[in-house]
Design a protein around this motif. Sequence first.
Motif, mmCIF file in Angstrom:
data_model
loop_
_atom_site.group_PDB
_atom_site.id
_atom_site.type_symbol
_atom_site.label_atom_id
_atom_site.label_comp_id
_atom_site.label_asym_id
_atom_site.label_seq_id
_atom_site.Cartn_x
_atom_site.Cartn_y
_atom_site.Cartn_z
ATOM 1 N N LEU A 25 39.900 42.247 35.664
ATOM 2 C CA LEU A 25 38.915 42.575 36.700
ATOM 3 C C LEU A 25 39.179 41.800 37.988
ATOM 4 C CD1 LEU A 25 35.721 42.815 34.473
ATOM 5 C CD2 LEU A 25 37.011 44.700 35.522
ATOM 6 N N THR A 26 39.660 40.581 37.864
ATOM 7 C CA THR A 26 40.016 39.784 39.051
ATOM 8 C C THR A 26 41.174 40.444 39.798
ATOM 9 O OG1 THR A 26 39.248 37.746 38.017
ATOM 10 C CG2 THR A 26 40.786 37.522 39.855
ATOM 11 N N GLN A 28 41.891 43.530 39.729
ATOM 12 C CA GLN A 28 41.342 44.750 40.311
ATOM 13 C C GLN A 28 40.613 44.433 41.621
ATOM 14 O OE1 GLN A 28 39.403 47.181 37.389
ATOM 15 N NE2 GLN A 28 38.443 48.476 38.938
ATOM 16 N N GLN A 29 39.851 43.339 41.632
ATOM 17 C CA GLN A 29 39.152 42.925 42.858
ATOM 18 C C GLN A 29 40.139 42.533 43.959
ATOM 19 O OE1 GLN A 29 35.978 43.096 43.720
ATOM 20 N NE2 GLN A 29 35.520 44.072 41.764
ATOM 21 N N MET A 30 41.309 42.077 43.563
ATOM 22 C CA MET A 30 42.334 41.687 44.539
ATOM 23 C C MET A 30 43.103 42.896 45.082
ATOM 24 S SD MET A 30 43.711 38.251 42.552
ATOM 25 C CE MET A 30 45.338 38.403 43.242
ATOM 26 N N GLY A 31 42.760 44.084 44.622
ATOM 27 C CA GLY A 31 43.382 45.288 45.152
ATOM 28 C C GLY A 31 44.393 45.955 44.246
ATOM 29 N N TYR A 32 44.600 45.442 43.043
ATOM 30 C CA TYR A 32 45.524 46.064 42.090
ATOM 31 C C TYR A 32 44.736 47.055 41.246
ATOM 32 C CZ TYR A 32 48.795 42.376 43.316
ATOM 33 O OH TYR A 32 49.631 41.539 43.999
ATOM 34 N N ALA A 33 44.729 48.306 41.679
ATOM 35 C CA ALA A 33 43.982 49.340 40.966
ATOM 36 C C ALA A 33 44.626 49.591 39.599
ATOM 37 C CB ALA A 33 43.953 50.617 41.780
#
Length: 164
Positions: A25-26, A28-33
């Motif tokens: 999830l981290t 993902q929050q950093m922009g790695y979909a």
Amino acid sequence: MSQAHLKNLGMLAGAGSAALLAAALTFQQMGYAPCELCILQRWPHLAAAIIGGLIAVLGWKRWLAFLGLLAALTACGFAIFHAGVELQLWQGPQHCSGGVGGLATMSTTDLMAALEKAPVVRCDQVAWSLWGISMAGWNAICSALLSGLWAACLRGRKRLGGPV
């Protein structure tokens, strides 16, 4: 191993899966979909984290340790499959690996509809890696280690010769 030790081992394994979910999830929050296979790998870790929580509340139960091991092995299997898709060792699902069957026979309208439905993130492309190992590869490694913890948790009571 004592009941307390087995309980701690189960909680540690569950916490490991929770940490992997938090890391995903981290990222993902950093922009790695995440791709579809990335999402698929999260479900068994969620199950293992919940099982670790149940062990914290209910105490060590052999059936919970078995379910935790099953969840971790499932996560490991999904991660190995995903890493293999990224390494082009085998083909992934067509809808998330860029494959659109029948291109030559599709009308322009059908092709545009297929492209609109296609996922933005492809399963066969590495979005991030460390030391040449993708996130799926690291998940496979971590899931294998967590499987070992769950296996130790499952075996522990049997070694004592106590009730199963």
